[in-house]
Design a protein around this motif. Structure first.
Motif, PDB file in Angstrom:
ATOM      1  N   ASP A 176       0.844  -1.188   0.000  1.00 23.06           N
ATOM      2  CA  ASP A 176       0.000   0.000   0.000  1.00 23.06           C
ATOM      3  C   ASP A 176       0.879   1.236   0.000  1.00 23.06           C
ATOM      4  OD1 ASP A 176      -2.799   1.328   0.624  1.00 23.06           O
ATOM      5  OD2 ASP A 176      -1.327   2.272   1.948  1.00 23.06           O
ATOM      6  N   THR A 196      -0.411   5.222   0.398  1.00 19.26           N
ATOM      7  CA  THR A 196      -1.585   6.089   0.527  1.00 19.26           C
ATOM      8  C   THR A 196      -1.145   7.542   0.572  1.00 19.26           C
ATOM      9  OG1 THR A 196      -2.896   4.415   1.693  1.00 19.26           O
ATOM     10  CG2 THR A 196      -3.562   6.707   1.971  1.00 19.26           C
ATOM     11  N   ASP A 215      -4.983   5.569  -2.783  1.00 15.63           N
ATOM     12  CA  ASP A 215      -3.890   4.626  -2.577  1.00 15.63           C
ATOM     13  C   ASP A 215      -3.607   3.813  -3.833  1.00 15.63           C
ATOM     14  OD1 ASP A 215      -5.820   2.633  -2.738  1.00 15.63           O
ATOM     15  OD2 ASP A 215      -5.737   2.094  -0.612  1.00 15.63           O
TER      16      ASP A 215
END
Length: 272
Positions: free
Chosen positions: A148, A150, A164
């Motif tokens: 991830d 973000t 994201d």
């Protein structure tokens, strides 16, 4: 030398006949919101001293091959650590990953290891200007996965928006500041940000912050910084990643830009 930052993303249209590109495989895209554009090589002073949005390195007793770090805004100030991680439910069309934080690099220095620059400082006039550069420092050149990343937008302490993405790089190029990967925002998220953030009467005071989780780690540190994709560099330098700090003009970077495989992959992404 033409760089990925010359004009309006010329790198998307370039063919690079360089063998160096073969060492940087086109990543597998798991969540296409923040997307991969091109590999970047800096053969000059390196990216190592660039002011960064976030730097992370696996540390502490866990040592499980995964690192996670979060930066945010609290009390009108830049804040680093797990308390700044947001839940996946707060992300526009989130990818299902909630970051834990805890691997922020020490010593933590604002303006170097992390920062929360304003849109005005970065010179962004719309979401199409937003670019991120990811640098992995992996001694063996092993694969890493961004589970991830973000990107968050704050007005004072209020979270206005977050987007994201996730992707896997196999293999990575070793070296802190030796090579980077250029990331951008896809068209759907551009429209979302242009409405929620850049649609404000005075968006220049909105601040950017980043958080991430990266797996497959066998080294570090890993870092991200922001760049304006549509700023034409000047001969005297340009406003860089964070805080309005002058950095060498992007045109001076030694770049091996997007090759035929990358262009084909980009077309497949957009078709999909």
């Amino acid at each position: 030398m033409i760089s990925c930052f010359d004009g309006a993303l010329l790198c998307r249209r370039l063919l690079a006949g360089s063998a160096a590109l073969a060492a940087l495989a086109v990543p597998q895209i798991a969540s296409a919101s923040i997307i991969y554009e091109a590999p970047i090589y800096d053969t000059g002073t390196g990216f190592g001293n660039e002011p960064r949005l976030l730097t992370t390195q696996e540390r502490g007793p866990r040592k499980d091959g995964t690192e996670s770090a979060c930066v945010g805004v609290r009390g009108g100030q830049t804040s680093v650590g797990s308390q700044n991680c947001i839940s996946d439910s707060q992300v526009y069309k989130g990818n299902g990953v909630t970051n834990q934080g805890g691997d922020e690099v020490n010593p933590q220095r604002e303006g170097n290891k992390y920062d929360t620059p304003t849109i005005g400082e970065l010179g962004f006039n719309g979401a199409e200007d937003i670019g991120l550069i990811f640098n992995a420092t992996e001694p063996s050149g092993n694969a890493v996965s961004i589970d991830d990343v973000t990107l968050k937008f704050y007005l004072d302490d209020r979270l206005l928006a977050a987007i994201d993405g996730s992707m896997a790089f196999d293999p990575t190029e070793a070296g802190n500041g030796v090579a980077g990967f250029l990331l951008s925002v896809d068209e759907e998220q551009q429209a979302y940000l242009n409405s929620t953030v850049f649609g404000l009467g005075d968006y220049s005071a909105v601040r950017l912050a980043l958080e991430t989780t990266i797996s497959g780690i066998a080294g570090g540190p890993e870092s991200f910084w922001a760049t304006n994709l549509n700023r034409t560099p000047s001969s005297t330098g340009s406003t860089g990643s964070t805080g309005g700090t002058p950095v060498p003009a992007p045109a001076a970077f030694g770049l091996f830009a997007l090759g035929a495989l990358g262009i084909a992959a980009g077309r497949r992404r957009r078709t999909a």
